[in-house]
Design a protein around this motif. Structure first.
Motif, PDB file in Angstrom:
ATOM      1  N   ILE A 494     -17.665 -32.915 -29.609  1.00 58.79           N
ATOM      2  CA  ILE A 494     -18.500 -31.939 -28.891  1.00 58.79           C
ATOM      3  C   ILE A 494     -18.132 -30.546 -29.368  1.00 58.79           C
ATOM      4  N   ASP A 495     -19.099 -29.776 -29.747  1.00 57.14           N
ATOM      5  CA  ASP A 495     -18.832 -28.372 -30.077  1.00 57.14           C
ATOM      6  C   ASP A 495     -18.937 -27.537 -28.818  1.00 57.14           C
ATOM      7  N   MET A 496     -17.877 -26.775 -28.579  1.00 59.50           N
ATOM      8  CA  MET A 496     -17.951 -25.792 -27.506  1.00 59.50           C
ATOM      9  C   MET A 496     -17.640 -24.446 -28.133  1.00 59.50           C
ATOM     10  N   THR A 497     -18.502 -23.493 -27.952  1.00 55.42           N
ATOM     11  CA  THR A 497     -18.249 -22.169 -28.514  1.00 55.42           C
ATOM     12  C   THR A 497     -18.194 -21.150 -27.391  1.00 55.42           C
ATOM     13  N   ALA A 498     -17.386 -20.150 -27.610  1.00 57.02           N
ATOM     14  CA  ALA A 498     -17.338 -19.044 -26.658  1.00 57.02           C
ATOM     15  C   ALA A 498     -17.206 -17.758 -27.452  1.00 57.02           C
ATOM     16  N   GLU A 499     -17.948 -16.768 -27.075  1.00 51.96           N
ATOM     17  CA  GLU A 499     -17.828 -15.472 -27.740  1.00 51.96           C
ATOM     18  C   GLU A 499     -17.038 -14.536 -26.848  1.00 51.96           C
ATOM     19  N   VAL A 500     -15.999 -13.961 -27.416  1.00 49.86           N
ATOM     20  CA  VAL A 500     -15.136 -13.043 -26.672  1.00 49.86           C
ATOM     21  C   VAL A 500     -15.378 -11.647 -27.202  1.00 49.86           C
ATOM     22  N   MET A 501     -15.622 -10.712 -26.315  1.00 46.49           N
ATOM     23  CA  MET A 501     -15.848  -9.343 -26.772  1.00 46.49           C
ATOM     24  C   MET A 501     -14.766  -8.419 -26.251  1.00 46.49           C
ATOM     25  N   ASN A 502     -14.359  -7.534 -27.102  1.00 48.05           N
ATOM     26  CA  ASN A 502     -13.413  -6.485 -26.729  1.00 48.05           C
ATOM     27  C   ASN A 502     -14.211  -5.296 -26.205  1.00 48.05           C
ATOM     28  N   LEU A 503     -14.173  -5.112 -24.890  1.00 47.50           N
ATOM     29  CA  LEU A 503     -14.923  -4.023 -24.266  1.00 47.50           C
ATOM     30  C   LEU A 503     -14.068  -2.784 -24.067  1.00 47.50           C
ATOM     31  N   GLY A 504     -12.802  -2.891 -24.413  1.00 49.35           N
ATOM     32  CA  GLY A 504     -11.886  -1.800 -24.115  1.00 49.35           C
ATOM     33  C   GLY A 504     -11.899  -0.718 -25.168  1.00 49.35           C
ATOM     34  N   GLN A 505     -11.036   0.237 -24.968  1.00 49.66           N
ATOM     35  CA  GLN A 505     -10.956   1.360 -25.878  1.00 49.66           C
ATOM     36  C   GLN A 505     -10.086   1.029 -27.090  1.00 49.66           C
ATOM     37  N   ALA A 506      -9.072   0.127 -26.889  1.00 49.85           N
ATOM     38  CA  ALA A 506      -8.125  -0.159 -27.970  1.00 49.85           C
ATOM     39  C   ALA A 506      -8.693  -1.191 -28.937  1.00 49.85           C
ATOM     40  N   ASP A 507      -8.383  -1.005 -30.247  1.00 48.48           N
ATOM     41  CA  ASP A 507      -8.810  -1.965 -31.257  1.00 48.48           C
ATOM     42  C   ASP A 507      -7.786  -3.091 -31.368  1.00 48.48           C
ATOM     43  N   LEU A 508      -8.238  -4.272 -31.810  1.00 52.59           N
ATOM     44  CA  LEU A 508      -7.367  -5.394 -32.158  1.00 52.59           C
ATOM     45  C   LEU A 508      -6.373  -5.709 -31.051  1.00 52.59           C
ATOM     46  N   ASP A 509      -6.841  -5.663 -29.840  1.00 54.74           N
ATOM     47  CA  ASP A 509      -5.935  -5.917 -28.729  1.00 54.74           C
ATOM     48  C   ASP A 509      -5.646  -7.410 -28.644  1.00 54.74           C
TER      49      ASP A 509
END
Ligand SMILES: [Zn+2]
Length: 564
Positions: A494-509
């Motif tokens: 089963i493929d399960m995908t999730a997209e995670v987004m960085n909404l914060g101010q810091a990069d590469l957290d």
């Protein structure tokens, strides 16, 4: 066939020559060439329905470039309710020209109200190009006049003679057959704003019966739809009698939101109304419509409450202290003697002109300023400063100095000028700079900016800007698939995908990610697999796992967890 009524014209002219020139400068001679067709036996200056219809058609015929006659609906008895537009380019809507709405005869027996509306049309068209005020209004306004909202009632009130005050029936309402032996609804209790809330009357025989429901009547429906189809700035509904100028609310003692403009314009109109009628009650008294007691279902509450129109009732001559032969039998207060008609018309045209002249910006009669921020919201990082351009426009009645104040969340630094000077009609921009302290947590914050007149402290205007402070660390699962609830996954991979987004101010957290798979049962969900990604990812097949990307994808290894 159009027959000239020279006696009426001669009378109008003689009164016109006596006209006291108002502040808007009505000319001494404002009427010429009246037209009228008699359809009933009566032959007075008052218009019955047939005469009004013929005269409006004659005006349209004589002034096809300045007038347009249309029906806004039909009454119970099938009469057309006439509306006449007076403007240049009369066949097209001109959005840059403010629209005005004047009407008469919601109440059948109030014959003078028809005449004020009718002669206002005549004043405008007869004086186009010769009188600066009439010319200005025709070229810069779109004026609509409905002289007789209630023709069924008016015809009934006129009796066989139509326009002889001696034959009136003292009728107020329209002519709905109430089905119980009574007739009529009070049209000015039938409008659908707070209908029936106060001063309501459900007794069909009452003079102020509000109807079986709001907007139950074709006449009030016609006015409603007509008003909705236009963009009226102001309106006057003429009634008689008592010499009053009334504004919303009628249903409540509450002050309306635009009380200052409404009350100031009411006073201004009163100041412009003259007294050629020779009333001992002059001047017309300006006051909120609720007066001594509230009534609901009136047209002005709906026009203002639903459409924001600066809506007034003007109650015409005579006033409470007037007496004498002009309003004694066979005449009365609703049907004064004929020689009072043109004076009352002339007295009231300056009030209509007053409203029409300020319709391009009603704030011009009060102290007023408008603040417009650009942008009105923006993202400002911690420990940095953002700038808003605020446009200040003095659209009020005089040159003034305005104190500028602001209020915002504690700790934010907000800078702007302390005061600005603005000419009447003038505009300027000033800068609002906002510094967000380093400790601020993410979220939206509101800052109020206020301008207060130094000349008139009751004149103040507030606007707001929004500061969006970013969260330093913030993440979200913005999408995932598949999602099965109370369902069953098939055996196998089963493929399960999730997209995670960085909404914060810091990069590469470095976000912590956890995946839990539960077996759904009759009782609580039973976790059968949890992966926190922190030790290793040996149980997963990894696709596109790259921290430089904004999203990554993992696959659960089917060999290790087959059948889950
Ligand atoms: Zn009335």
């Amino acid at each position: 066939m159009i027959s000239m009524r020279f006696s009426r014209w001669a009378f109008a002219l003689s009164v016109g020559l006596l006209l006291i020139v108002s502040s808007f400068g009505l000319p001494a001679s404002i009427f010429a060439e009246p037209v009228q067709e008699e359809t009933k036996a009566g032959n007075t200056i008052y218009h019955d329905y047939g005469e009004l219809t013929a005269d409006l058609q004659a005006i349209e015929f004589a002034y096809p470039l300045l007038t347009k006659l249309e029906s806004i609906g039909q009454t119970w008895e099938g009469r057309e309710i006439w509306a006449m537009k007076i403007s240049d380019n009369v066949d097209i809507e001109e959005p840059d020209e403010p629209e005005l709405f004047f009407n008469g005869c919601h109440h059948a027996r109030e014959w003078l109200t028809v005449e004020v509306c009718y002669w206002f049309i005549i004043y405008l068209v007869e004086n186009y190009t010769s009188d600066p005020t009439a010319t200005y209004l025709i070229e810069n306004r779109q004026i609509w006049v409905v002289p007789m909202v209630n023709p069924d009632g008016r015809e009934y009130d006129g009796g066989a003679q139509g326009d002889e005050p001696s034959s009136y029936q003292n009728w107020r309402k329209n002519r709905r057959n109430n089905g119980d032996g009574t007739f009529g609804v009070d049209l000015n209790r039938n409008y659908g704003y707070m209908w029936g809330v106060s001063g309501a009357c459900s007794d069909t025989s009452s003079e102020v019966y509000g109807g079986p429901s709001e907007f139950s009547e074709p006449e009030s429906q016609a006015c409603r739809d007509f008003a909705r189809n236009h963009s009226f700035v102001g309106s006057i509904s003429f009634h008689s009698h008592s010499m009053l100028i009334l504004w919303p609310w009628g249903w409540s003692f509450e002050e309306p939101p635009d009380n200052e403009v409404l009350s100031t314009l009411g006073v201004e109109m009163s100041n412009n109304i003259t007294n050629l009628a020779g009333s001992s009650s002059w001047p017309y008294t300006p006051e909120q419509a609720c007066g001594l007691y509230p009534t609901s279902g009136g047209d002005i509450d709906w026009l203002y409450g639903e459409l924001g129109i600066l809506a007034y009732v003007t109650e015409l001559y005579p006033g409470g202290s007037d007496g004498g032969a002009a309003i004694s039998a066979p005449y009365n207060r609703f049907h004064p003697r004929e020689d009072k008609v043109i004076p009352v018309v002339l007295d009231n045209i300056p009030g209509m002109v007053c409203m029409s002249m300020i319709a391009d910006n009603p704030n011009q009669i009060i102290d007023h300023i408008v603040l417009t921020p650009n942008p009105d919201s923006q993202l400002i990082n911690q420990d940095t400063t953002g700038y808003y351009m605020i446009t200040a426009h003095n659209d009020g009645k005089r040159t003034d100095t305005f104190d500028i104040t602001s209020s915002g969340p504690s700790g934010m630094t907000i800078n702007h000028p302390n005061a600005i000077n603005l000419l009447k009609g003038g505009s300027m921009n000033f800068t609002l700079d906002v510094t967000v302290p380093a400790f601020y947590i993410g979220g939206d914050y509101t800052i109020w900016i206020n301008a207060t007149s130094q000349t008139n402290p009751s004149c103040h205007y507030g606007t707001q800007v929004t500061v969006t402070v970013p969260f330093y660390y913030d993440t979200a699962i913005v999408s995932h698939s598949p999602f099965v609830e109370n369902g069953q996954y098939p055996q196998g991979s089963i493929d399960m995908t999730a997209e995670v987004m960085n909404l914060g101010q810091a990069d590469l957290d470095p976000f912590n990610l956890t995946c839990t798979i539960s077996q759904m049962g009759a009782s609580l969900p039973n976790p059968v697999f949890t992966e926190d990604f922190e030790t290793d990812l040996s149980q997963w097949t990894i696709h596109d796992h790259d921290q430089s990307q904004s999203s990554s994808e993992w696959k659960l290894d089917p060999a290790a967890h087959n059948g889950v």
